[in-house]
Motif scaffolding. Structure first.
Motif, PDB file in Angstrom:
ATOM      1  N   LEU A 201     -34.749  -9.034  -7.009  1.00  0.00           N
ATOM      2  CA  LEU A 201     -33.895  -9.693  -6.019  1.00  0.00           C
ATOM      3  C   LEU A 201     -32.645  -8.875  -5.723  1.00  0.00           C
ATOM      4  CD1 LEU A 201     -34.160 -13.429  -7.162  1.00  0.00           C
ATOM      5  CD2 LEU A 201     -35.555 -12.184  -5.513  1.00  0.00           C
ATOM      6  N   TYR A 202     -32.074  -8.274  -6.757  1.00  0.00           N
ATOM      7  CA  TYR A 202     -30.863  -7.485  -6.538  1.00  0.00           C
ATOM      8  C   TYR A 202     -31.127  -6.272  -5.657  1.00  0.00           C
ATOM      9  CZ  TYR A 202     -28.248 -10.213  -9.965  1.00  0.00           C
ATOM     10  OH  TYR A 202     -27.598 -11.229 -10.633  1.00  0.00           O
ATOM     11  N   LYS A 203     -32.267  -5.617  -5.862  1.00  0.00           N
ATOM     12  CA  LYS A 203     -32.497  -4.427  -5.046  1.00  0.00           C
ATOM     13  C   LYS A 203     -32.783  -4.809  -3.599  1.00  0.00           C
ATOM     14  CE  LYS A 203     -37.453  -3.581  -6.088  1.00  0.00           C
ATOM     15  NZ  LYS A 203     -38.371  -2.560  -6.637  1.00  0.00           N
ATOM     16  N   GLN A 204     -33.381  -5.975  -3.369  1.00  0.00           N
ATOM     17  CA  GLN A 204     -33.542  -6.430  -1.997  1.00  0.00           C
ATOM     18  C   GLN A 204     -32.184  -6.776  -1.383  1.00  0.00           C
ATOM     19  OE1 GLN A 204     -37.482  -9.002  -2.833  1.00  0.00           O
ATOM     20  NE2 GLN A 204     -37.010  -8.747  -0.668  1.00  0.00           N
ATOM     21  N   LEU A 205     -31.304  -7.373  -2.170  1.00  0.00           N
ATOM     22  CA  LEU A 205     -29.959  -7.671  -1.677  1.00  0.00           C
ATOM     23  C   LEU A 205     -29.191  -6.393  -1.357  1.00  0.00           C
ATOM     24  CD1 LEU A 205     -29.070 -10.595  -4.098  1.00  0.00           C
ATOM     25  CD2 LEU A 205     -29.404 -10.775  -1.619  1.00  0.00           C
ATOM     26  N   LEU A 206     -29.439  -5.321  -2.122  1.00  0.00           N
ATOM     27  CA  LEU A 206     -28.802  -4.047  -1.813  1.00  0.00           C
ATOM     28  C   LEU A 206     -29.233  -3.521  -0.450  1.00  0.00           C
ATOM     29  CD1 LEU A 206     -28.953  -2.171  -5.249  1.00  0.00           C
ATOM     30  CD2 LEU A 206     -26.893  -2.807  -3.983  1.00  0.00           C
ATOM     31  N   MET A 207     -30.496  -3.752  -0.092  1.00  0.00           N
ATOM     32  CA  MET A 207     -30.963  -3.341   1.234  1.00  0.00           C
ATOM     33  C   MET A 207     -30.268  -4.162   2.315  1.00  0.00           C
ATOM     34  SD  MET A 207     -32.942  -0.842   0.490  1.00  0.00           S
ATOM     35  CE  MET A 207     -31.834  -0.609  -0.916  1.00  0.00           C
ATOM     36  N   ALA A 209     -27.425  -5.384   2.046  1.00  0.00           N
ATOM     37  CA  ALA A 209     -26.034  -4.931   2.048  1.00  0.00           C
ATOM     38  C   ALA A 209     -25.863  -3.548   2.679  1.00  0.00           C
ATOM     39  CB  ALA A 209     -25.502  -4.902   0.613  1.00  0.00           C
ATOM     40  N   GLY A 210     -26.977  -2.919   3.073  1.00  0.00           N
ATOM     41  CA  GLY A 210     -26.886  -1.678   3.826  1.00  0.00           C
ATOM     42  C   GLY A 210     -26.891  -0.399   3.022  1.00  0.00           C
ATOM     43  N   PHE A 211     -27.400  -0.429   1.781  1.00  0.00           N
ATOM     44  CA  PHE A 211     -27.369   0.783   0.949  1.00  0.00           C
ATOM     45  C   PHE A 211     -28.596   1.677   1.115  1.00  0.00           C
ATOM     46  CE2 PHE A 211     -24.124  -1.701  -1.187  1.00  0.00           C
ATOM     47  CZ  PHE A 211     -23.190  -0.730  -1.526  1.00  0.00           C
ATOM     48  N   ASP A 212     -29.603   1.241   1.810  1.00  0.00           N
ATOM     49  CA  ASP A 212     -30.802   2.018   2.151  1.00  0.00           C
ATOM     50  C   ASP A 212     -31.612   2.491   0.954  1.00  0.00           C
ATOM     51  OD1 ASP A 212     -32.788   3.637   3.382  1.00  0.00           O
ATOM     52  OD2 ASP A 212     -31.503   3.798   5.134  1.00  0.00           O
ATOM     53  N   ARG A 213     -31.456   3.711   0.472  1.00  0.00           N
ATOM     54  CA  ARG A 213     -32.346   4.242  -0.564  1.00  0.00           C
ATOM     55  C   ARG A 213     -31.715   4.084  -1.952  1.00  0.00           C
ATOM     56  NH1 ARG A 213     -36.196   9.228   1.210  1.00  0.00           N
ATOM     57  NH2 ARG A 213     -37.065   8.210   3.057  1.00  0.00           N
ATOM     58  N   TYR A 214     -32.187   3.063  -2.678  1.00  0.00           N
ATOM     59  CA  TYR A 214     -31.699   2.751  -4.023  1.00  0.00           C
ATOM     60  C   TYR A 214     -32.736   3.151  -5.052  1.00  0.00           C
ATOM     61  CZ  TYR A 214     -32.625  -0.577  -7.871  1.00  0.00           C
ATOM     62  OH  TYR A 214     -33.007  -1.160  -9.053  1.00  0.00           O
ATOM     63  N   PHE A 215     -32.262   3.608  -6.218  1.00  0.00           N
ATOM     64  CA  PHE A 215     -33.164   3.702  -7.368  1.00  0.00           C
ATOM     65  C   PHE A 215     -32.362   3.433  -8.630  1.00  0.00           C
ATOM     66  CE2 PHE A 215     -31.409   7.845  -8.273  1.00  0.00           C
ATOM     67  CZ  PHE A 215     -31.725   8.130  -9.591  1.00  0.00           C
ATOM     68  N   GLN A 216     -33.091   3.179  -9.712  1.00  0.00           N
ATOM     69  CA  GLN A 216     -32.474   2.905 -10.999  1.00  0.00           C
ATOM     70  C   GLN A 216     -33.529   3.074 -12.088  1.00  0.00           C
ATOM     71  OE1 GLN A 216     -29.965  -0.773 -13.146  1.00  0.00           O
ATOM     72  NE2 GLN A 216     -31.153  -1.170 -11.321  1.00  0.00           N
ATOM     73  N   ILE A 217     -33.154   3.688 -13.199  1.00  0.00           N
ATOM     74  CA  ILE A 217     -34.001   3.647 -14.394  1.00  0.00           C
ATOM     75  C   ILE A 217     -33.605   2.347 -15.089  1.00  0.00           C
ATOM     76  CG2 ILE A 217     -34.725   4.781 -16.509  1.00  0.00           C
ATOM     77  CD1 ILE A 217     -35.380   6.391 -14.007  1.00  0.00           C
ATOM     78  N   ALA A 218     -34.371   1.297 -14.815  1.00  0.00           N
ATOM     79  CA  ALA A 218     -33.917  -0.059 -15.109  1.00  0.00           C
ATOM     80  C   ALA A 218     -34.596  -0.640 -16.343  1.00  0.00           C
ATOM     81  CB  ALA A 218     -34.205  -0.970 -13.909  1.00  0.00           C
ATOM     82  N   PRO A 219     -33.799  -1.231 -17.253  1.00  0.00           N
ATOM     83  CA  PRO A 219     -34.401  -2.004 -18.339  1.00  0.00           C
ATOM     84  C   PRO A 219     -34.874  -3.358 -17.821  1.00  0.00           C
ATOM     85  CG  PRO A 219     -32.012  -2.125 -18.486  1.00  0.00           C
ATOM     86  CD  PRO A 219     -32.320  -1.218 -17.328  1.00  0.00           C
TER      87      PRO A 219
END
Length: 594
Positions: A201-207, A209-219
């Motif tokens: 959900l957070y990464k969809q909210l980042l989109m 919010a206009g951040f476009d290309r997100y990544f994370q080495i996520a736990p």
């Protein structure tokens, strides 16, 4: 020497340093007493150096008195090894250190498990003494490889225009399909945070919010039962999301990243070239491979042969097909030299797996054998073999029954036949996309339609499909990335329309109010301008497991739990103190026994 512990690491010295005085520190890996001359393999993170002490050296008595895995400092001189004694397997194999002095920094007690050597040892002991286990060569190397893989992933993602953002660890419960780990709130008695099953959900909210290309080495945290390809408790994923993309663009962007990681660590193994990963529809994968995570190193393809048994002398298959069931054939190529025992053992294996059995036909020099062939008839068997392209010395197994059960058995049998006959291509990473997943599935327990995978995926056909199609026929813009029989990534194009979201959930029995209550943040966000977006998440642990050739995720993880989700090293989970429970307004209720 100015440094109190070392002038060099235990993997640094070569013939070029011959004659130098050096200081090394490390663990006593092995000791070999050759009658007045003691050889010690000294180990640190970087390698192993051979130490020699004789009766003329004060180091001899010190080293003789300490156990293996004691930590020592050695002062000595670099000498070339005697002719014929060099060890080509070690970077330091041309030299040895004549010890002039030795200091014990930390003495080791008698070991509960061996460090030197790679012998099998009970997992419970290995996990309880993980700090010793991590000293062992293979596991130590796997962990180093893991860190290098993650570093390589980051570099490739940044090169592809992605930026790493960190999302919260304390969050709300989400419908990822597994149990949440709940964290009680002291400030809000009776309420709980959840550890994220994924940053979905957070990464969809980042989109939004206009951040476009997100990544994370996520736990990620899921309260699931452990298995070989899934760790209990926590795991890590390469999580990513992109705005204004089609699923094809996601694939084209990520193939060079994931394929490139495999190529960087392949060590001579072949890797499916980026830009040419096969894209296999889910229905085709289930038909040809009996699995939505097919191992493409196995050349065997399954065949749907029910049409050959609609009128057959083999009454069992005719009855199954006539009642809506299917018959799937699993070729067993070049098995003319196999005895009947090989085929019978496959049947016994299928029964042990909980299935009714695995029928078979043998063939040698064109002559068919077995009850199925006898009853189906020569002409019918020849037509069946011709349709499958099988030869005069190929056998065949059959899985029959309801489609889902027959497909599962056929897929398992395909793997077992391929392994037993030595058909699995070695030294290869075969990657492919599985696409067009079903959007919904039938929940037999609750007698209702439910989401087959990610509920936030975009249904193919949009609102028209949701309103006018049988839900069980709707496909999703959803995809998995598979390597050698393991799902290593999963993703989709997301449903960013509130009306579509509500309709999709309504078909599973939820109301608009339910959607607003459960996914309020995302639902509100989509009302204020949401771009088309999609992404995926790749399992870091599984990628590393494949690259290292490990058979279990615990072999590529620093401090894993055991099969009962217990951390034997740190003693977790543990009982909370009464004071802690009072602060959290909690009371432990003992489980009902029996």
């Amino acid at each position: 020497m100015s440094h109190p512990y070392r002038s060099h690491s235990c993997g640094a010295l070569t013939a070029a340093e011959q004659g130098q005085s050096v200081r090394l520190s490390g663990w006593v890996h092995r000791k070999r007493d050759h009658g007045g001359v003691l050889f010690v393999d000294l180990r640190d993170h970087y390698g192993i150096t051979q130490i020699v002490a004789d009766s003329d050296s004060p180091a001899l008595a010190v080293l003789e008195a300490c156990r293996v895995e004691s930590v020592v400092t050695i002062d000595g001189d670099v000498k070339a090894r005697a002719a014929g004694t060099a060890n080509a397997n070690l970077p330091t194999g041309e030299i040895e250190i004549y010890a002039r002095g030795a200091t014990v920094l930390s003495r080791a007690e008698e070991l509960p498990m061996p460090v030197a050597g790679e012998q099998e040892y009970p997992e419970e002991i290995r996990l309880k003494y993980r700090f010793l286990d991590l000293r062992r060569e293979t596991l130590h190397a796997n962990i180093v490889t893991r860190t290098k893989v993650i570093s390589d992933m980051r570099r490739r993602m940044e090169g592809a225009g992605f930026t790493e953002y960190s999302t919260p660890i304390l969050t709300a419960s989400s419908p990822e399909g597994a149990r949440d780990f709940l964290v009680p709130s002291r400030i809000h008695p009776g309420k709980f945070y959840a550890l994220p099953q994924a940053p979905q959900l957070y990464k969809q909210l980042l989109m939004v919010a206009g951040f476009d290309r997100y990544f994370q080495i996520a736990p990620c945290f899921r309260d699931e039962d452990p298995r070989a390809d899934r760790l209990p408790g926590e795991f890590y994923q390469l999580d990513l999301e992109m705005s204004f993309v089609t699923q094809e663009e996601v694939w084209e962007t990520m193939e060079p990243v994931i394929g490139g990681v495999f190529e960087a660590f392949a060590e001579g193994k072949s890797v499916t070239p980026s830009g040419s990963f096969p894209r296999i529809p889910h229905a085709e994968a289930m038909l040809k491979y009996g699995s939505d995570k097919p191992d493409l190193r196995n050349p065997i393809l399954l065949h749907d042969v029910g049409s050959h048994f609609t009128q057959s002398g083999f009454g069992l298959f005719e009855k199954i097909v006539g009642s809506g069931g299917v018959v799937r054939a699993i070729p067993a190529p070049a098995t003319a030299d196999k005895s009947r025992k090989f085929f019978d053992e496959m049947n016994e294996w299928a029964r042990a797996e909980g299935h009714a059995g695995l029928g078979y036909v043998t063939r040698k020099a064109g002559e068919f054998g077995g009850p199925i062939a006898k009853n189906h008839g020569q002409e019918g068997m020849e037509a069946l073999y011709a349709a499958m392209g099988l030869g005069p010395d190929d056998g065949c197994f059959f899985a029959a029954g309801k489609e889902d059960q027959a497909a599962k058995l056929a897929g398992l049998a395909r793997t077992r036949v391929g392994e037993t006959l030595g058909l699995i291509e070695q030294g290869a990473f075969k990657l492919c996309w599985i696409v067009d997943f079903p959007f919904y599935e039938w929940d037999e327990e609750n007698k209702k339609v439910d989401f087959a995978h990610n509920p936030f995926s975009m249904p193919q056909g949009g609102m028209d499909a949701l309103e006018n199609q049988d839900p069980l026929t709707i496909k999703a813009f959803q995809y998995d990335l598979v390597c050698n029989g393991f799902e290593i990534a999963s993703g989709s194009i997301r449903n960013q329309h509130t009306d579509l979201m509500v309709k999709a959930f309504e078909l599973t029995g939820l109301t608009k109010q339910d959607v607003e209550d459960r996914f309020g943040g995302l639902y509100r966000a989509f009302q204020y301008g949401a771009p088309p977006h999609g992404g995926m998440a790749a399992g870091v642990d599984r990628v590393v497991m494949l690259i290292c050739g490990a058979q279990n995720l615990r072999e590529v993880t620093l401090f894993p739990m055991n099969q009962r989700a217990e951390d034997l090293l740190m003693g977790a989970p543990s009982l909370a103190e009464a004071r802690q429970l009072r602060e959290l307004s909690l009371r432990v209720v003992e489980p009902v026994k029996g």
